[in-house]
Design a protein around this motif. Structure first.
Motif, PDB file in Angstrom:
ATOM      1  N   LEU A 142      -2.422  15.685  10.826  1.00  0.00           N
ATOM      2  CA  LEU A 142      -3.809  16.118  10.967  1.00  0.00           C
ATOM      3  C   LEU A 142      -4.056  16.734  12.343  1.00  0.00           C
ATOM      4  CD1 LEU A 142      -5.680  13.096   9.335  1.00  0.00           C
ATOM      5  CD2 LEU A 142      -4.878  15.202   8.257  1.00  0.00           C
ATOM      6  N   GLY A 143      -4.940  17.727  12.381  1.00  0.00           N
ATOM      7  CA  GLY A 143      -5.303  18.374  13.631  1.00  0.00           C
ATOM      8  C   GLY A 143      -6.637  17.876  14.154  1.00  0.00           C
ATOM      9  N   PRO A 144      -7.089  18.408  15.297  1.00  0.00           N
ATOM     10  CA  PRO A 144      -8.370  17.962  15.878  1.00  0.00           C
ATOM     11  C   PRO A 144      -9.558  18.141  14.943  1.00  0.00           C
ATOM     12  CG  PRO A 144      -7.109  19.233  17.463  1.00  0.00           C
ATOM     13  CD  PRO A 144      -6.391  19.373  16.164  1.00  0.00           C
ATOM     14  N   SER A 145      -9.608  19.274  14.218  1.00  0.00           N
ATOM     15  CA  SER A 145     -10.732  19.484  13.307  1.00  0.00           C
ATOM     16  C   SER A 145     -10.733  18.468  12.172  1.00  0.00           C
ATOM     17  CB  SER A 145     -10.698  20.902  12.738  1.00  0.00           C
ATOM     18  OG  SER A 145      -9.512  21.115  11.987  1.00  0.00           O
ATOM     19  N   ASP A 146      -9.537  18.050  11.733  1.00  0.00           N
ATOM     20  CA  ASP A 146      -9.433  17.053  10.666  1.00  0.00           C
ATOM     21  C   ASP A 146      -9.916  15.688  11.150  1.00  0.00           C
ATOM     22  OD1 ASP A 146      -8.280  19.023   9.031  1.00  0.00           O
ATOM     23  OD2 ASP A 146      -6.299  18.608   9.855  1.00  0.00           O
ATOM     24  N   TYR A 147      -9.519  15.328  12.364  1.00  0.00           N
ATOM     25  CA  TYR A 147      -9.983  14.049  12.900  1.00  0.00           C
ATOM     26  C   TYR A 147     -11.487  14.052  13.132  1.00  0.00           C
ATOM     27  CZ  TYR A 147      -5.482  11.822  13.539  1.00  0.00           C
ATOM     28  OH  TYR A 147      -4.282  11.217  13.313  1.00  0.00           O
ATOM     29  N   GLY A 444     -20.954   3.951  16.898  1.00  0.00           N
ATOM     30  CA  GLY A 444     -21.237   5.143  17.687  1.00  0.00           C
ATOM     31  C   GLY A 444     -20.730   5.027  19.113  1.00  0.00           C
ATOM     32  N   ALA A 445     -20.875   3.866  19.724  1.00  0.00           N
ATOM     33  CA  ALA A 445     -20.422   3.671  21.104  1.00  0.00           C
ATOM     34  C   ALA A 445     -18.908   3.769  21.217  1.00  0.00           C
ATOM     35  CB  ALA A 445     -20.906   2.319  21.627  1.00  0.00           C
ATOM     36  N   ILE A 446     -18.191   3.331  20.188  1.00  0.00           N
ATOM     37  CA  ILE A 446     -16.725   3.342  20.240  1.00  0.00           C
ATOM     38  C   ILE A 446     -16.163   4.697  19.818  1.00  0.00           C
ATOM     39  CG2 ILE A 446     -14.645   2.330  19.230  1.00  0.00           C
ATOM     40  CD1 ILE A 446     -16.136  -0.315  19.072  1.00  0.00           C
ATOM     41  N   LEU A 447     -16.676   5.246  18.717  1.00  0.00           N
ATOM     42  CA  LEU A 447     -16.131   6.501  18.190  1.00  0.00           C
ATOM     43  C   LEU A 447     -16.727   7.737  18.858  1.00  0.00           C
ATOM     44  CD1 LEU A 447     -15.761   6.039  14.325  1.00  0.00           C
ATOM     45  CD2 LEU A 447     -14.043   5.825  16.105  1.00  0.00           C
ATOM     46  N   GLY A 448     -17.871   7.607  19.522  1.00  0.00           N
ATOM     47  CA  GLY A 448     -18.514   8.757  20.137  1.00  0.00           C
ATOM     48  C   GLY A 448     -17.610   9.507  21.102  1.00  0.00           C
ATOM     49  N   PRO A 449     -17.041   8.839  22.120  1.00  0.00           N
ATOM     50  CA  PRO A 449     -16.139   9.552  23.035  1.00  0.00           C
ATOM     51  C   PRO A 449     -14.917  10.143  22.333  1.00  0.00           C
ATOM     52  CG  PRO A 449     -16.843   7.460  23.981  1.00  0.00           C
ATOM     53  CD  PRO A 449     -17.296   7.457  22.552  1.00  0.00           C
ATOM     54  N   ALA A 451     -14.784  11.225  19.178  1.00  0.00           N
ATOM     55  CA  ALA A 451     -15.241  12.409  18.437  1.00  0.00           C
ATOM     56  C   ALA A 451     -15.467  13.580  19.389  1.00  0.00           C
ATOM     57  CB  ALA A 451     -16.521  12.084  17.675  1.00  0.00           C
ATOM     58  N   GLU A 452     -16.034  13.304  20.567  1.00  0.00           N
ATOM     59  CA  GLU A 452     -16.247  14.369  21.545  1.00  0.00           C
ATOM     60  C   GLU A 452     -14.920  14.987  21.972  1.00  0.00           C
ATOM     61  OE1 GLU A 452     -18.438  14.965  25.884  1.00  0.00           O
ATOM     62  OE2 GLU A 452     -17.498  13.057  25.362  1.00  0.00           O
TER      63      GLU A 452
END
Length: 556
Positions: A142-147, A444-449, A451-452
């Motif tokens: 998987l690439g960045p867009s997939d993640y 959100g606090a864990i996955l937010g960074p 995802a960014e």
């Protein structure tokens, strides 16, 4: 064959005497804390997370596996003996199990819950062993867009589907994303939302977020609604005849297997969760029961304990599939486990099985061991857990506050973290008061960074072309699956709501605290126009004495 050889290597590590001792310690601690009234698995894991700081990673995660399974099982004891489930997934257990206990069959209810948890947990862990490496191998490509697509799925499903009020879930998610962005931007070096406070430059530790929102926020909320009075604990009758009879075994083994089949796949999908799995299991057992046994539902049917408890433990193992292979938590408890990985600098995901192979297979092997220890310990130690239920509430929640403060200080050994913990605890308190779910905030606090980071990588590769985010077949499939998951989850919630409406003798109160001293008819802000929010679910109300054998329709 490679999977099984790796699993055997994991057992070779997990069966070492020191690691067996750690597994035993984790099971004991998880069950001891999980059995306390009003403390669910997420709070148990968050509260005990700091005790693993002094251990090396393998030992820490073996302890954590025992805490996780022990905390999941512990709620069945309070549900059966106190009529007070520690989480929404234990509501059905309270409904049927407490009726069995009131009829003098509490030992049989506890036994079928323990054995069902063992059977379903073992089956689900075998499925985890088979599926996790395959999913990890597929995820490597998987690439960045997939993640980023996967994380959007996690955000929207967890935020919009946890609770009947989608906007409350999305607001909670937005607050979590804001907390996750606090600190110095790794790309530009600029401070974001630090208010000029140097200590916030490194961001807010996810351990503080978990402990503050779950442990401290819950303790403040329960303390604000605490009432005086003794807990009406139903005693356990001694003697082998009080345990499961031959007819109980005959009525329980099929629900155990069906519960495992229902719980594992539902636990694996975002916003599925153990509560949905337990209600579906209960609905299945009620419809599949023989006519003479169907009449006992609502009055103490053993199938209503065996199936949902099995589904509960199977869902707990199912949650680990997306967590270990994709690094995506699908429940509040999984989010706290993810924060434990991050504490040790380990990133769950497709590379985990390559970079930390020994650790992950020792962890999976310890799930088998912890599940067996859970059964061996809990059947003879029921009397000791009953004694724990008699701890006075002021002492219990004062202890929670002390351990939460010590855990916050131990994270970085700074008093500033204790102040952050207090702010987060007050935030968690008001979220519960106003009916906002806490799990989306933690996710959100864990996955937010994360995802960014993936979004920035995708934009750099595409030189700012936003269409790159949906260019791959996987991203199209992922967004299509998200639509299916949302539609399926809404259908499951409507189905669960129908069965909640049909459950006998229930009152709408906050499942987040589930304190026995809360007045049953006190209005609660989480109840919106007669509907139930994510933390407002029914609690079983004890019937009058002598109603257990009454064949008349249950009173509302």
């Amino acid at each position: 064959m490679e999977t099984w050889s790796l699993l055997l290597d994991g057992f070779a590590t997990a069966l070492q005497p020191i690691y067996l001792l750690y597994a035993l310690l984790g099971v004991l601690l998880g069950t001891a804390v999980g059995v306390l009234p009003g403390i669910g698995p997420a709070m148990t894991v968050a509260l005990l997370l700091p005790i693993t700081y002094a251990l090396e990673p393998t030992a820490a995660f073996i302890v954590f596996a025992g805490i996780y399974y022990g905390g999941m099982y512990g709620g069945s004891t309070t549900s059966i003996l106190l009529n007070t489930p520690g989480e929404s997934a234990s509501i059905v257990t309270a409904l049927e199990g407490n009726k069995m206990a009131r009829a003098g069959r509490g030992a049989a209810a506890l036994a079928t819950a323990a054995i069902g948890s063992f059977v379903a947990g073992t089956i689900a862990t075998v499925l985890l062993t088979l599926l996790a490496p395959t999913v990890a191998r597929l995820a490597v490509s998987l690439g960045p867009s997939d993640y980023f697509a996967l994380m959007v799925i996690a955000f929207l499903t967890v935020g919009a589907l946890l609770g009947d009020s989608a906007w409350r879930g999305m607001v909670s998610l937005a607050v979590g994303l804001f907390i996750g962005l606090i600190g110095v931007d790794t790309l530009t070096g600029q401070s974001r939302f630090t208010l000029g406070i140097p200590q916030l430059g490194d961001g807010i530790d996810v351990v503080l977020v978990a402990v503050g929102l779950f442990a401290l926020g819950e303790a403040l909320y329960v303390g604000s609604r605490l009432r005086h009075g003794e807990l009406p604990i139903i005693p356990i009758t001694r003697g082998w005849r009080t345990w499961m009879r031959r007819s109980d075994w005959a009525r329980s083994w099929k629900p155990w297997l069906r519960g495992a089949a229902i719980g594992f796949p539902i636990g694996s999908i975002p916003a599925g969760g153990a509560d949905v799995a337990t209600f579906l299991s209960y609905a299945s057992e009620r419809s599949l029961a023989k006519p003479e046994y169907r009449k006992q539902f609502g009055k103490g049917a053993i199938e209503g304990v065996a199936g949902p408890e099995a589904a509960n433990n199977a869902a707990a193992a199912g949650v680990l599939v997306p967590l270990l292979t994709l690094g995506i938590p699908t429940s509040a408890t999984a989010a706290i486990i993810l924060s434990a990985f991050q504490t040790y600098g380990i990133a769950p995901g497709p590379r985990l099985f390559e970079t930390q192979s020994a650790l992950v297979w020792a962890l999976i092997a310890s799930l088998f061991i912890g599940n067996a220890l859970l059964l061996v310990l809990n059947l003879p130690l029921v009397g000791m857990w009953v004694k724990l239920l008699q701890i006075p509430r002021p002492y219990l929640y004062a202890g929670i506050l002390v351990f939460a403060g010590l855990g916050a200080y131990a994270a970085n050994f700074t008093t500033f973290d204790i102040g952050v913990l207090l702010v987060l605890g007050v935030l968690g308190f008001f979220m519960r008061r106003l009916g906002f779910p806490v799990a989306p905030l933690v996710v959100g606090a864990i996955l937010g960074p994360m995802a960014e980071e993936q979004l920035r990588k995708a934009m750099q590769i595409s030189q700012g072309d936003a269409s790159y985010l949906v260019h791959s077949p996987f991203s199209w499939v992922a967004y299509g699956v998200m639509i299916v998951i949302i539609a399926l989850s809404l259908w499951l919630k409507r189905r669960r709501a129908r069965y909640e409406a049909s459950l006998p003798a229930v009152d709408t109160v906050a499942i987040a605290s589930l304190d026995e001293q809360i007045e049953l008819h006190e209005p609660h802000p989480e109840v919106d126009r007669g509907r139930l929010s994510t933390t407002a679910l029914p609690r079983v109300r004890p019937d009058d004495e002598g109603d257990d054998l009454d064949d008349s329709p249950p009173s509302r």
